[in-house]
Each structure stands twice: as structure tokens, then as C-alpha cells.
Write a protein that holds these residues in place. Sequence first.
Motif, PDB file in Angstrom:
ATOM      1  N   UNK A 139       0.822  -1.206   0.000  1.00  0.00           N
ATOM      2  CA  UNK A 139       0.000   0.000   0.000  1.00  0.00           C
ATOM      3  C   UNK A 139       0.860   1.262   0.000  1.00  0.00           C
ATOM      4  N   UNK A 140       1.955   1.247   0.776  1.00  0.00           N
ATOM      5  CA  UNK A 140       2.865   2.393   0.852  1.00  0.00           C
ATOM      6  C   UNK A 140       4.223   1.969   0.294  1.00  0.00           C
ATOM      7  N   UNK A 141       4.755   2.762  -0.646  1.00  0.00           N
ATOM      8  CA  UNK A 141       5.990   2.425  -1.352  1.00  0.00           C
ATOM      9  C   UNK A 141       7.021   3.510  -1.079  1.00  0.00           C
ATOM     10  N   UNK A 142       8.177   3.101  -0.580  1.00  0.00           N
ATOM     11  CA  UNK A 142       9.284   4.019  -0.332  1.00  0.00           C
ATOM     12  C   UNK A 142      10.298   3.905  -1.470  1.00  0.00           C
ATOM     13  N   UNK A 143      10.713   5.042  -2.019  1.00  0.00           N
ATOM     14  CA  UNK A 143      11.768   5.089  -3.038  1.00  0.00           C
ATOM     15  C   UNK A 143      12.863   5.998  -2.510  1.00  0.00           C
ATOM     16  N   UNK A 144      14.079   5.462  -2.358  1.00  0.00           N
ATOM     17  CA  UNK A 144      15.202   6.285  -1.923  1.00  0.00           C
ATOM     18  C   UNK A 144      15.958   6.748  -3.167  1.00  0.00           C
ATOM     19  N   UNK A 145      16.004   8.046  -3.344  1.00  0.00           N
ATOM     20  CA  UNK A 145      16.613   8.637  -4.538  1.00  0.00           C
ATOM     21  C   UNK A 145      15.541   9.298  -5.377  1.00  0.00           C
ATOM     22  N   UNK A 146      15.631  10.630  -5.521  1.00  0.00           N
ATOM     23  CA  UNK A 146      14.628  11.378  -6.288  1.00  0.00           C
ATOM     24  C   UNK A 146      15.251  12.014  -7.516  1.00  0.00           C
ATOM     25  N   UNK A 147      16.180  11.287  -8.145  1.00  0.00           N
ATOM     26  CA  UNK A 147      16.667  11.680  -9.452  1.00  0.00           C
ATOM     27  C   UNK A 147      15.699  11.204 -10.517  1.00  0.00           C
ATOM     28  N   UNK A 148      16.111  11.225 -11.803  1.00  0.00           N
ATOM     29  CA  UNK A 148      15.194  10.805 -12.871  1.00  0.00           C
ATOM     30  C   UNK A 148      14.626   9.404 -12.686  1.00  0.00           C
ATOM     31  N   UNK A 226      12.427  12.111  11.641  1.00  0.00           N
ATOM     32  CA  UNK A 226      11.043  11.738  11.340  1.00  0.00           C
ATOM     33  C   UNK A 226      10.928  10.229  11.123  1.00  0.00           C
ATOM     34  N   UNK A 227       9.783   9.675  11.478  1.00  0.00           N
ATOM     35  CA  UNK A 227       9.508   8.272  11.222  1.00  0.00           C
ATOM     36  C   UNK A 227       8.853   8.084   9.865  1.00  0.00           C
ATOM     37  N   UNK A 228       9.017   6.902   9.291  1.00  0.00           N
ATOM     38  CA  UNK A 228       8.474   6.628   7.967  1.00  0.00           C
ATOM     39  C   UNK A 228       8.108   5.147   7.901  1.00  0.00           C
ATOM     40  N   UNK A 229       6.862   4.869   7.569  1.00  0.00           N
ATOM     41  CA  UNK A 229       6.382   3.489   7.463  1.00  0.00           C
ATOM     42  C   UNK A 229       6.026   3.182   6.017  1.00  0.00           C
ATOM     43  N   UNK A 230       6.451   2.014   5.522  1.00  0.00           N
ATOM     44  CA  UNK A 230       6.141   1.587   4.155  1.00  0.00           C
ATOM     45  C   UNK A 230       6.047   0.066   4.126  1.00  0.00           C
ATOM     46  N   UNK A 231       5.510  -0.445   3.031  1.00  0.00           N
ATOM     47  CA  UNK A 231       5.328  -1.893   2.868  1.00  0.00           C
ATOM     48  C   UNK A 231       6.341  -2.507   1.909  1.00  0.00           C
ATOM     49  N   UNK A 232       7.049  -1.666   1.160  1.00  0.00           N
ATOM     50  CA  UNK A 232       8.064  -2.137   0.221  1.00  0.00           C
ATOM     51  C   UNK A 232       8.944  -0.932  -0.114  1.00  0.00           C
ATOM     52  N   UNK A 233      10.187  -1.184  -0.534  1.00  0.00           N
ATOM     53  CA  UNK A 233      11.049  -0.057  -0.896  1.00  0.00           C
ATOM     54  C   UNK A 233      11.923  -0.424  -2.086  1.00  0.00           C
ATOM     55  N   UNK A 234      12.364   0.632  -2.774  1.00  0.00           N
ATOM     56  CA  UNK A 234      13.258   0.479  -3.917  1.00  0.00           C
ATOM     57  C   UNK A 234      14.388   1.492  -3.788  1.00  0.00           C
TER      58      UNK A 234
END
Length: 391
Positions: A139-148, A226-234
Motif C-alpha cells: 500500500x505504501x511504497x518508499x523510493x530512496x533517490x529522487x533523481x530521474x 522523522x519516522x516513515x512506514x512503508x510496505x516495500x522499498x526500492x
Amino acid sequence: MVTRWIQAEIIAVIGGGYGGAAVAKALDAETGAEVVLIEPKDAFEHAAGSLRALVRPEWAPNVFFPYDRLLERGRVVRERAASVDAHGVTLASGARVDADHVVIATGSAYPRPAKSGLDSAAEALAALRATHEELASARRVLVTGAGPVGLELAGEITSVWPEKQVILVDPAPELLPAFAPELRADLLSQLAALGVELRLGTTLAEEPPAEPGRAKTFTVTTTDGAGLTADIWFRAHGVHVRSDFLSGELAAARTPQGRVRVDEHLRVEGQERVYAVGDVTDLAEAKMAGYAMQHAEVVARNIASALRGERPTAVYRPSPVPSVLLPLGPTGGVGQVPSPEGPQILPAETVALYKGADLFTGRFAELFGTAPDAAPAPDASPATAGAGASA
């Protein structure tokens, strides 16, 4: 006048990515030299399309193009280069390919799903589909890196699952700082409309407990507390340049970051018959597929000149105005291209027409001869092709 090519000359191209495939194709078609493309993969992987392949598995086969129709007279050697010097390539098997001209086009490695890192297209497809199943359940997706790459991934996810919450985390205080303010303002507006959450100027205090691409709910803390909750990350950052195999005098041309110094003709520093194209070059520009293909045009012209006994005259100079076509799904996105008046900002409709709709799969089908009846993609500046192929 009849052009006389030196038939005995051999050109070894190491790497069959964007730049390597293009330069090998051009030299095979336009010269009488023997072109040997050395590439361990069984198919070209169109990295700019891999993020859409992740969210739309039925579309994923469009990302892979077999090499068997790329060259008409040359040959493709499915092996990895163990050592490359100014006179040829020693393969992992111990076999040797001696060459009169060498083109280094080995590119870079990048985290999945942007690049699979697999040599088998079937295995890469299976990995994409498995990761799709993991992503579909989150439901919640974390992406580390906000380049292209991170931005395109966010756009692809929200285009298929608008209900998913995508969070982008990046240590930079703003997005795409090298580009015009108008582009960045448009980008922020589109991301807000997609519901993408931005956490800029911070990073994760520790990596999530799950592997990237594996569904597992977790909570992590960012460096600003800050805290951050996610169900999957890339992970959408972390380029590794592939140049460790360079030996002898070629190794001396490597920078501490592993890139290869080249002159204006794209010859490796100190060399007359060794060239480099694509991500491996130490050029002051973003590492994008379209630039690699521009490099290929210059190198093909210069090697063709050498085969005719002439000095190279084709020159490559990075544009002072950075270019990008950055889709946010099939219909959104931002773009910038150079113009005589400076940066020209492209609206989402133009980005979708040039790239977002099919991610240039039509032109690669033409390059690799896999769809001879397919209409070519709409014309766009080659400098912007595949803008999300590498970060």
C-alpha cells in the motif's frame, strides 16, 4: 568515386548497451571492417522501459531485444571481457580477440528494477514479474533517490495504482537543481497531483530490514528524526561504472570514480585507436541513453575515417544546457531541451508524445531488426532519448 575499405581491420566493441549497439550497427553497415560485439547478455535490455515493465508485466517483453539481427556481417560474442588493452580483448574463457580498433561501451550497473544485472532475458523477465507481485500487494511504497529514475518509478507506480502512497526520500534540498525553475515547478505540481510525498533534504538513518523489492511492512527513521512506514522499498541511486577490466595503458586513463578520460573525438586519453562511449566516459553531462547514442555516431564517423586512412574529424562536446525527457507514466512528465534562446521547456503532452507513450521501443525494434513493419517513434532530440536509463 569508389571508397576502398581496409578489409583486414577488426573493430572490437565491448558492451552491447545503448552506445555499443549503436556504434556496432553503424560500423557493420557502413564499413568493410569486421565488427565483433562482445556482450554477455543474450538480449539488449532497454533500461528506460524497465520501470514500466515492473508495473505492467504484460508489457515487459518490449524491454528485451535479441542481438541476433543487430549485425549483418559482424558477429556477437556472448562472453564477458576479462581484460581490455589497446590491441584487443581477453575474454573470461581465456580466448583472445585481437583488434585494430577498440570501443569501450560497457556502461554502468544500477540497482533493480532499473537494470536487472542478469545476462538472461528470461531470468530478467521472471525477476520483473516476481517483483511486480510483491509491489502489487503493497500500500505504501518508499523510493530512496529522487533523481530521474526515482521520479519515473513514482510516476509509473501511481499511473497503475493511483491509490498507492509513494514516498520519495532524497538528501538534496530540491529536485533536479540543474534544470530550469519552470521545469521544476511543473514537476512539483504534477507530483502533488499524483499524491507523491516528497521528503527532501534528508535520508534514511538505516536501511529498511527487507531487501529492496520485497514486500514487508517496516518503519524507519530519517536523519531529520522523522519516522516513515512503508510496505516495500526500492533503491533509485548508486551507479557503478564498469571499467575494472581495463589493463595496461588504458587503466591509466581511468578516473578515481572509474570513468574513462576521452578527448573531443571520444578517443581514450593517450590513444589513437581506442574510443569510449556512454556511461563509462568522463564527460561533464548526465549519464543518459541518448547521449550514449550521440557518442556512438561520433565514434562511428571517426573510425570510418581511420579506415579510409584519414584523420578523425567528428567532435563531441557536451551541451551547456542539460536535456531531459522525464515521463511520469504514459501521459505525464516534464522535459527540457536546448534551443538558441536557452532551455526550452516541454509540456507533459510533448513528453508523452516523444517518449512516455512507448518509451522509444519502436526505434529500438528498428535498430535491432525485431519489428521491421513497426512505425518509428515520433522524432525527438537524440540527447533526450532514454532519459531515465541511468542516473
